[in-house]
Scaffold this motif. Structure first.
Motif: not given
Ligand SMILES: O=C(O)CCC(=O)C(=O)O
Ligand SMILES: [Fe+2]
Length: 202
Positions: A54-69
């Motif tokens: 009810e308070r937020r409706s976004d979707k997320i994913q945590w940053l990780k250094a191995d996601m790329g340069l």
């Protein structure tokens, strides 16, 4: 230099808008590296998922250094900010955690503080936007308030814009977005122990 402007603004008013923090090309590359692995955002470490919806409706994913340069580069820039802030303000910022967020048309995040029960060691918030050609009709503005609930500014989520503010002093909200809206929300935290365990960002 903008890093100096950031330091002055944080000292004098507690918040700062840094436009063109990254170039259009860098923003594009950062967007390209986002994996397709989105999940519903939760608030703090609470398990009350229903209330969170009810308070937020976004979707997320945590940053990780191995996601790329581009992600490594972004995290390195945050590290530079962390070191500068610690040098000037002795805030003792210990680490940085950040997630990509995706708001679909209709998504929002109600007014809140970033430092709350379960997340009391957040001290400095960063929000960076990845939206090229954002128009006023798209909505999705960030509204920033002071701790007396007076509106300070209404900020469009324009590509390349970084917003920095003290997490404990500025309630804020994301107005309903009418288009896909991408951002990186992040927090510098002090070291903390909660519920008998060392509280370290994943
Ligand atoms: O995306 C924004 O403008 C702000 C997001 C936010 O307030 C949060 O994730 O805590
Ligand atoms: Fe927030």
């Amino acid at each position: 230099m903008s890093l100096d402007k950031l330091m002055t603004a944080i000292a004098e008013q507690g918040w700062y808008v840094w436009d063109d923090f990254l170039t259009a090309q860098q923003v594009h590359e950062l967007r390209e590296t986002i994996p397709a692995d989105w999940h519903k955002a939760k608030i703090g470490r609470s398990d009350d998922a229903h209330r969170d919806v009810e308070r937020r409706s976004d979707k997320i994913q945590w940053l990780k250094a191995d996601m790329g340069l581009p992600v490594m580069d972004y995290l390195e820039r945050m590290e530079q900010i962390r070191l500068h802030v610690n040098r000037e303000f002795f805030l003792g910022l210990f680490e940085y955690e950040a997630h990509f967020a995706k708001y679909e048309a209709g998504d929002f995040y109600e007014k809140h503080y970033d430092s709350f029960q379960g997340n009391t060691n957040r001290r400095l918030t960063t929000v960076f936007y990845l939206n090229e050609n954002w128009t006023a009709e798209n909505g999705g503005e960030l509204k920033l308030y002071d701790n007396k609930d007076r509106l300070i500014d209404t900020l469009a989520p324009r590509a390349g814009r970084l917003i920095v503010f003290l997490s404990e002093d500025f309630p804020h909200e994301v107005c309903v977005s009418h288009a896909q809206r991408y951002s990186i929300a992040g927090w510098f935290r002090i070291n903390g122990v909660t519920e008998d365990r060392l509280d370290i960002a994943r």
